[in-house]
Design a protein around this motif. Structure first.
Motif, PDB file in Angstrom:
ATOM      1  N   GLU A  73       0.848  -1.190   0.000  1.00  0.00           N
ATOM      2  CA  GLU A  73       0.000   0.000   0.000  1.00  0.00           C
ATOM      3  C   GLU A  73       0.883   1.239   0.000  1.00  0.00           C
ATOM      4  N   TYR A  74       0.496   2.222  -0.803  1.00  0.00           N
ATOM      5  CA  TYR A  74       1.201   3.502  -0.848  1.00  0.00           C
ATOM      6  C   TYR A  74       0.169   4.603  -1.016  1.00  0.00           C
ATOM      7  N   GLN A  75       0.062   5.468  -0.040  1.00  0.00           N
ATOM      8  CA  GLN A  75      -0.863   6.608  -0.034  1.00  0.00           C
ATOM      9  C   GLN A  75      -2.306   6.181  -0.346  1.00  0.00           C
ATOM     10  N   GLY A  76      -2.725   5.124   0.315  1.00  0.00           N
ATOM     11  CA  GLY A  76      -4.108   4.677   0.190  1.00  0.00           C
ATOM     12  C   GLY A  76      -4.407   3.828  -1.044  1.00  0.00           C
ATOM     13  N   ARG A  77      -3.415   3.571  -1.889  1.00  0.00           N
ATOM     14  CA  ARG A  77      -3.613   2.727  -3.075  1.00  0.00           C
ATOM     15  C   ARG A  77      -2.764   1.470  -2.930  1.00  0.00           C
ATOM     16  N   TRP A  78      -3.219   0.374  -3.532  1.00  0.00           N
ATOM     17  CA  TRP A  78      -2.510  -0.894  -3.469  1.00  0.00           C
ATOM     18  C   TRP A  78      -1.884  -1.218  -4.821  1.00  0.00           C
TER      19      TRP A  78
END
Length: 135
Positions: A73-78
């Motif tokens: 996960e990075y800044q709310g995205r997978w």
């Protein structure tokens, strides 16, 4: 997991220095295309200069790729990560063979009568069937 196919593209090698350990790292991405009726494409990464040298992957090679799939996960995205841990060359002549033998038609002439029908016709309920099932 394993997937066999042809390498159709090699992206430029990327490198950097780890913020945690200060060690240098290298990674390169490759695109593999399967030989299915509807070919699929998969991008996978080879991480580490030792593996890049050992595998020596070239565009046009037929390979079997063993890989792990993970997500982060990075800044709310997978995002998915497909990382190869083994890449083996495959003989291009073996494509499509994969243990399936082609069907061949043969004509057999025999003096023996055909075998009895393994599924005799069903009796209808009016013909005096012993059971009371509707089929």
């Amino acid at each position: 997991m394993d997937l066999q196919g042809k390498i159709i593209a090699a992206m430029p090698e990327r490198s950097g220095v780890s913020a945690r350990s200060g060690q240098e790292w290298k990674v390169q991405s490759f695109v593999l295309e399967t030989h299915d009726a509807y070919p699929k494409k998969m991008v996978f990464d080879v991480f580490g200069s030792d593996r890049l040298t050992r595998f020596n992957i070239q565009v046009g090679q037929e390979v079997m790729v063993s890989f792990d799939i993970d997500a982060h996960e990075y800044q709310g995205r997978w995002f998915n990560s497909i990382r190869a841990y083994d890449v083996r060359l495959v003989d291009p002549a073996s494509i499509g063979v994969a243990g399936v033998q082609p069907a061949t038609q043969t004509s057999v002439i025999s003096d023996t009568p055909p075998a009895a029908d393994p599924f005799p016709p069903q009796q209808s309920a009016t013909e005096g069937s012993a059971d009371d099932l509707p089929f």
